[in-house]
Design a protein around this motif. Structure first.
Motif, PDB file in Angstrom:
ATOM      1  N   TRP A   8       0.922  -1.240  -0.061  1.00  0.00           N
ATOM      2  CA  TRP A   8      -0.037  -0.020   0.041  1.00  0.00           C
ATOM      3  C   TRP A   8       0.842   1.229  -0.008  1.00  0.00           C
ATOM      4  O   TRP A   8       0.662   2.234  -0.884  1.00  0.00           O
ATOM      5  CB  TRP A   8      -0.795  -0.108   1.428  1.00  0.00           C
ATOM      6  CG  TRP A   8      -1.711   1.088   1.304  1.00  0.00           C
ATOM      7  CD1 TRP A   8      -3.293   1.272   0.828  1.00  0.00           C
ATOM      8  CD2 TRP A   8      -1.793   2.172   1.960  1.00  0.00           C
ATOM      9  NE1 TRP A   8      -3.697   2.296   1.015  1.00  0.00           N
ATOM     10  CE2 TRP A   8      -2.906   3.179   1.638  1.00  0.00           C
ATOM     11  CE3 TRP A   8      -0.612   3.070   2.677  1.00  0.00           C
ATOM     12  CZ2 TRP A   8      -2.855   4.270   2.176  1.00  0.00           C
ATOM     13  CZ3 TRP A   8      -0.885   4.221   3.075  1.00  0.00           C
ATOM     14  CH2 TRP A   8      -2.087   4.875   2.858  1.00  0.00           C
ATOM     15  N   ARG A  11       2.854   1.848  -3.335  1.00  0.00           N
ATOM     16  CA  ARG A  11       1.787   2.542  -4.474  1.00  0.00           C
ATOM     17  C   ARG A  11       1.438   3.821  -3.976  1.00  0.00           C
ATOM     18  O   ARG A  11       1.258   4.752  -4.921  1.00  0.00           O
ATOM     19  CB  ARG A  11       0.511   1.613  -4.522  1.00  0.00           C
ATOM     20  CG  ARG A  11       0.806   0.056  -4.819  1.00  0.00           C
ATOM     21  CD  ARG A  11      -0.512  -0.662  -5.544  1.00  0.00           C
ATOM     22  NE  ARG A  11      -1.464  -0.560  -4.343  1.00  0.00           N
ATOM     23  CZ  ARG A  11      -1.530  -1.588  -3.548  1.00  0.00           C
ATOM     24  NH1 ARG A  11      -0.747  -2.731  -3.634  1.00  0.00           N
ATOM     25  NH2 ARG A  11      -2.396  -1.487  -2.472  1.00  0.00           N
ATOM     26  N   ARG A  15       2.141   7.052  -6.753  1.00  0.00           N
ATOM     27  CA  ARG A  15       1.003   7.668  -7.062  1.00  0.00           C
ATOM     28  C   ARG A  15       1.441   9.245  -6.913  1.00  0.00           C
ATOM     29  O   ARG A  15       1.357  10.021  -7.812  1.00  0.00           O
ATOM     30  CB  ARG A  15      -0.246   7.584  -6.626  1.00  0.00           C
ATOM     31  CG  ARG A  15      -0.994   6.229  -7.020  1.00  0.00           C
ATOM     32  CD  ARG A  15      -2.164   6.180  -6.322  1.00  0.00           C
ATOM     33  NE  ARG A  15      -2.530   5.178  -5.359  1.00  0.00           N
ATOM     34  CZ  ARG A  15      -2.681   5.696  -3.997  1.00  0.00           C
ATOM     35  NH1 ARG A  15      -2.808   6.710  -3.773  1.00  0.00           N
ATOM     36  NH2 ARG A  15      -2.646   4.669  -3.236  1.00  0.00           N
ATOM     37  N   CYS A  63      -3.145   1.537 -10.667  1.00  0.00           N
ATOM     38  CA  CYS A  63      -3.076   2.764  -9.632  1.00  0.00           C
ATOM     39  C   CYS A  63      -3.766   4.078 -10.546  1.00  0.00           C
ATOM     40  O   CYS A  63      -3.204   4.441 -11.201  1.00  0.00           O
ATOM     41  CB  CYS A  63      -1.665   3.210  -9.215  1.00  0.00           C
ATOM     42  SG  CYS A  63      -0.758   1.697  -8.572  1.00  0.00           S
ATOM     43  N   ASP A  70      -6.320   2.000  -5.995  1.00  0.00           N
ATOM     44  CA  ASP A  70      -5.653   1.026  -6.616  1.00  0.00           C
ATOM     45  C   ASP A  70      -6.595  -0.212  -6.815  1.00  0.00           C
ATOM     46  O   ASP A  70      -7.467  -0.418  -5.803  1.00  0.00           O
ATOM     47  CB  ASP A  70      -4.544   0.602  -5.666  1.00  0.00           C
ATOM     48  CG  ASP A  70      -3.690   1.886  -5.594  1.00  0.00           C
ATOM     49  OD1 ASP A  70      -3.535   2.574  -6.336  1.00  0.00           O
ATOM     50  OD2 ASP A  70      -2.986   1.787  -4.239  1.00  0.00           O
ATOM     51  N   THR A 100      -5.123  -3.625  -1.925  1.00  0.00           N
ATOM     52  CA  THR A 100      -5.761  -2.789  -2.804  1.00  0.00           C
ATOM     53  C   THR A 100      -7.263  -2.184  -2.518  1.00  0.00           C
ATOM     54  O   THR A 100      -7.962  -3.098  -1.706  1.00  0.00           O
ATOM     55  CB  THR A 100      -5.748  -3.249  -4.504  1.00  0.00           C
ATOM     56  OG1 THR A 100      -6.781  -4.424  -4.592  1.00  0.00           O
ATOM     57  CG2 THR A 100      -4.238  -3.855  -4.776  1.00  0.00           C
TER      58      THR A 100
END
Ligand code: GLY
Ligand code: MN
Length: 463
Positions: A8, A11, A15, A63, A70, A100
């Motif tokens: 998590w 990602r 982002r 993403c 996500d 996700t």
């Protein structure tokens, strides 16, 4: 799998770095070997593993930078799959394992991607490197195979390199496990290094050790008495006394982290004095440059230190002559050390090479040289805390290259070609360790693997 928060967090960082649009990570598919259901060993894409963690075929991760959500895309197993392959977690269970926000089907992926393209949203993708993957992507995106590469994104490559280059403590622990398996592989090869055994018996045995520890080898085993061929995958020779074996081999853990270790040992368990001379200068290039691999120093500078150590050692043996600073600046040492000191290591043995070597190993401040030898250095830029690097100097006598340079009278002021000719049957030496760059310096990863002349001989001759 690492704790779900790890994926998590990765990602989220990604982002934030990419800033806008959709980021698409295709996982890999099974790949047919000689008919559809007889497949090669499945290897997940490394960036998919890094951000989505799932080591199974048939998944895509997206993403959405604009919404901050996500999604894992994949299709649930059918009863037919379950009959042949056993029960499997559902896509939503897998999505939960890696935190996700949602999961959906591959049909839904096609609709999300095609809508995004129609509405002019930016889709970021890393370079695709498998033909079957390009065909699948073209289908999901509704574009031609040729158009798939237009979604390759430099900003995504930059962000992924930034994150994957710095290894966290979970990753370092995995790489150390891989190094320890490589240690067993290399000491096993040493113990088998006696006349009458075939190279394939050594390479096959050590490949089996990697498999027995839960992963395959991290790249095809390089093992040969003809170590002057840098990546020699021919293992058909019977070992004979008087030669040395270069063994360059590593393991992959069940989470796909790699080791990459090289050791060189004399057939029969005792180095000759000529072998010892060359071995010890390569060893010095390895052991003296590891402590010099520190944050803030470029790896090109460390590579050039190794090159000077090798050149000076060769001068002491009468093989090179003149001023070794000048010889290395001109590239004369590359007759004997034609490759780079090392590369990044992680989920790939040449970490992230598929994203483009220059994005990983070079920067705006430090560009790849085009000088023969130095041009093969995969990593030239500044080291940072958390990088894992290989340190793999070598010294080789490559008859074809020596013949070419000699006929061109190349670098005659630095190379004693008459002396070099007496080494044409020598082969080569390479020694490689995996090194973590720490806040204050560096540390060789894993349990030490025999490396000095005495330690290698003792290991080979231990009852
Ligand atoms: N271990 C092979 C290489 O580094 O290229
Ligand atoms: Mn290597």
């Amino acid at each position: 799998m690492f704790p779900k928060e790890v994926y998590w967090q990765r990602r989220k960082f990604l982002r934030d770095l990419v800033g806008e649009g959709l980021i698409l990570f295709p996982g890999n598919e099974e790949s047919a070997m000689n008919y559809k259901s007889n497949t090669y060993h499945f290897r997940q894409d490394s960036s998919f593993l890094y951000f989505f963690g799932i080591n199974k075929p048939g998944f895509y991760g997206v993403c959405d930078v604009d919404s901050g959500k996500d999604t894992l895309y994949g299709d649930n197993f059918t009863m037919g799959d379950i009959i042949w392959m056993g029960d499997q977690p559902s896509v939503s269970e897998l999505a939960d394992d890696v935190a996700t926000d949602t999961s959906d089907t591959l049909a839904a992926l096609a609709s999300v991607l095609q809508k995004a393209i129609q509405s002019g949203r930016k889709i970021h993708m890393l370079p695709a490197y498998r033909g079957d993957q390009i065909i699948s992507l073209a289908g999901y995106m509704g574009v031609s195979c040729e158009e798939v590469s237009s979604f390759h994104s430099e900003s995504l490559i930059g962000a992924v390199v930034k994150l994957r280059a710095v290894k966290d403590s979970y990753e370092i622990a995995e790489i150390e496990k891989a190094v320890d398996v490589a240690g067993i592989m290399h000491t096993t090869a040493m113990k088998m290094g006696f006349a009458g055994n075939f190279e394939r018996e050594l390479s096959g045995s050590i490949e089996g050790i990697a498999l027995a520890h839960g992963g395959p080898v991290s790249f095809p085993v390089i093992l040969s008495m003809n170590g002057q061929i840098l990546h020699n995958h021919y293992h058909g020779n019977e070992l004979v006394d008087g030669r040395m074996v270069v063994c360059d081999a590593g393991a992959e853990t069940s989470m796909c982290y790699a080791s990459d270790i090289t050791r060189t040992f004399p057939v029969g368990g005792k180095f000759s004095s000529r072998q010892k001379d060359i071995y010890n200068l390569v060893l010095k290039a390895n052991t003296d440059t590891i402590p010099e691999s520190i944050p803030g120093r470029t790896y090109r500078a460390v590579h050039l230190m190794a090159a000077k150590i090798i050149a000076n050692g060769l001068k002491d043996l009468g093989i090179m002559k003149g001023d070794m600073e000048e010889a290395v600046a001109a590239g004369a040492h590359a007759l004997f050390f034609p490759h780079g000191l090392g590369h990044m290591l992680g989920l790939d043995v040449h970490d992230m090479e598929g994203l483009g070597e220059n994005y990983v190993g070079y920067s705006d401040a430090i560009k790849r040289s085009d000088q023969f030898g130095l041009a093969y250095l995969r990593m030239g830029r500044e080291l940072e805390t958390g990088f894992v690097m290989t340190n793999e100097p070598g010294c080789y006598f490559i008859p074809a290259l020596i013949g070419q340079w000699k006929s061109e009278k190349k670098f005659e002021q630095f190379i004693n070609y008459d002396k070099v000719d007496s080494y044409l049957d020598f082969g080569g030496v390479r020694i490689e360790d995996d090194v973590l760059i720490t806040k204050t310096g560096s540390r060789v990863l894993g349990t030490p693997i025999p490396k000095t002349v005495d330690d290698v001989e003792e290991t080979m001759n231990a009852k």
